[in-house]
Write an enzyme that holds these catalytic residues in place. Structure first.
Site, mmCIF file in Angstrom:
data_model
loop_
_atom_site.group_PDB
_atom_site.id
_atom_site.type_symbol
_atom_site.label_atom_id
_atom_site.label_comp_id
_atom_site.label_asym_id
_atom_site.label_seq_id
_atom_site.Cartn_x
_atom_site.Cartn_y
_atom_site.Cartn_z
ATOM 1 C CD GLN A 3 3.567 5.687 2.999
ATOM 2 O OE1 GLN A 3 2.507 5.214 2.431
ATOM 3 N NE2 GLN A 3 4.377 4.927 3.532
ATOM 4 N N GLY A 38 0.874 -1.284 -0.001
ATOM 5 C CA GLY A 38 0.160 0.023 0.124
ATOM 6 C C GLY A 38 0.933 1.247 -0.057
ATOM 7 C CG HIS A 55 0.575 7.014 5.863
ATOM 8 N ND1 HIS A 55 1.643 7.313 6.513
ATOM 9 C CD2 HIS A 55 0.708 5.436 5.702
ATOM 10 C CE1 HIS A 55 2.652 6.072 6.643
ATOM 11 N NE2 HIS A 55 1.907 5.091 5.919
ATOM 12 C CG HIS A 75 -0.617 1.187 7.430
ATOM 13 N ND1 HIS A 75 0.379 0.688 8.561
ATOM 14 C CD2 HIS A 75 -0.136 1.980 6.615
ATOM 15 C CE1 HIS A 75 1.590 1.357 8.046
ATOM 16 N NE2 HIS A 75 1.490 1.947 6.904
ATOM 17 C CD GLU A 76 -1.229 2.483 2.838
ATOM 18 O OE1 GLU A 76 -0.628 3.558 2.999
ATOM 19 O OE2 GLU A 76 -0.724 1.250 2.909
ATOM 20 C CB CYS A 115 5.302 2.161 7.690
ATOM 21 S SG CYS A 115 4.685 3.464 6.940
ATOM 22 C CG LEU A 116 6.670 0.832 1.780
ATOM 23 C CD1 LEU A 116 5.976 1.127 0.448
ATOM 24 C CD2 LEU A 116 7.699 -0.100 1.254
HETATM 25 O O1 GNR Z 1 3.815 -2.774 2.588
HETATM 26 C C1 GNR Z 1 3.385 -2.537 3.614
HETATM 27 N N1 GNR Z 1 3.041 -3.599 4.276
HETATM 28 C C2 GNR Z 1 2.146 -3.461 5.367
HETATM 29 C C3 GNR Z 1 2.170 -4.719 6.162
HETATM 30 C C4 GNR Z 1 1.275 -4.662 7.363
HETATM 31 C C5 GNR Z 1 0.606 -3.672 7.461
HETATM 32 C C6 GNR Z 1 0.588 -2.692 6.868
HETATM 33 C C7 GNR Z 1 1.513 -2.469 5.793
HETATM 34 S S1 GNR Z 1 1.232 -1.185 4.826
HETATM 35 C C8 GNR Z 1 2.938 -1.099 4.141
HETATM 36 C C9 GNR Z 1 3.195 0.037 3.046
HETATM 37 C C10 GNR Z 1 3.053 1.463 3.716
HETATM 38 O O2 GNR Z 1 3.892 1.730 4.348
HETATM 39 N N2 GNR Z 1 1.894 1.674 3.526
HETATM 40 O O3 GNR Z 1 1.702 3.064 4.001
HETATM 41 NI NI NI Z 2 2.770 3.206 5.756
#
Ligand code: GNR
Ligand code: NI
Length: 167
Positions: A51, A46, A137, A133-134, A91-92
């Protein structure tokens, strides 16, 4: 197409609150293409516009192994949720840091797609985790900010140490 730079925690710009997209245009669709390319290249499941330092309510997600099920959510809103789950997240923008976050187990989200068409989606499991999660952000919240001050401080120290070692 282009691979965009992903902001790294603790960058203040990750705390920016995104504004809704007023109209889905070709410019929006170009950004979405670049976001998808950036997500696939990372690789991640995601990516929120926040980001890549674009503060509009746009998310791309693909939890498929084949990278062939791109989901685009513009102006997403959670209209129903139920249950709870504790899922190990990453999270990236916070590379190398993983930990649990408590979220709703099932959600119903309403959003607009890349054609500007409204849709409603029911999600549970990993997809529900990822959407939440997104969406965090987009309101300037990073998953580690659910943790205790002590756990956050440890994560930050680990990040700083890693950043020092690659400089
Ligand atoms: O790549 C991602 N893997 C992930 C794994 C578990 C819960 C949430 C995520 S999202 C993350 C990519 C990211 O940072 N999206 O904002
Ligand atoms: Ni993230």
């Amino acid at each position: 197409m282009a691979i965009l730079k992903i902001l790294q925690y603790p960058d203040d710009r990750l705390h920016t609150v995104a504004v809704p997209v007023a109209k889905v245009t070709d410019k929006t669709r170009l950004l979405i293409k670049d976001m998808a390319e950036t997500m696939y290249a990372a690789p991640g499941i995601g990516l929120a516009a926040t980001q890549v330092d674009v503060h509009e309510r746009i998310i791309v997600i693909d939890i498929s192994e084949e990278h062939n099920q791109l989901l685009v959510l513009i102006n997403p809103e959670i209209v129903a949720n139920s249950g709870q789950s504790d899922y190990e997240e990453g999270c990236l923008s916070v590379p190398g840091i993983y930990g649990k976050v408590r979220r709703a187990e099932s959600i119903t989200v309403q959003a607009i797609d890349a054609d500007g068409k409204s849709f409603v989606l029911d999600a549970q499991g990993l997809l529900a985790v990822c959407i939440q999660h997104e969406m965090d952000h987009l309101v300037g919240k990073v998953f580690v900010e659910y943790w205790s001050a002590l756990k956050q401080a440890r994560a930050l120290a680990k990040l700083k140490k890693k950043q020092r070692s690659i400089m």
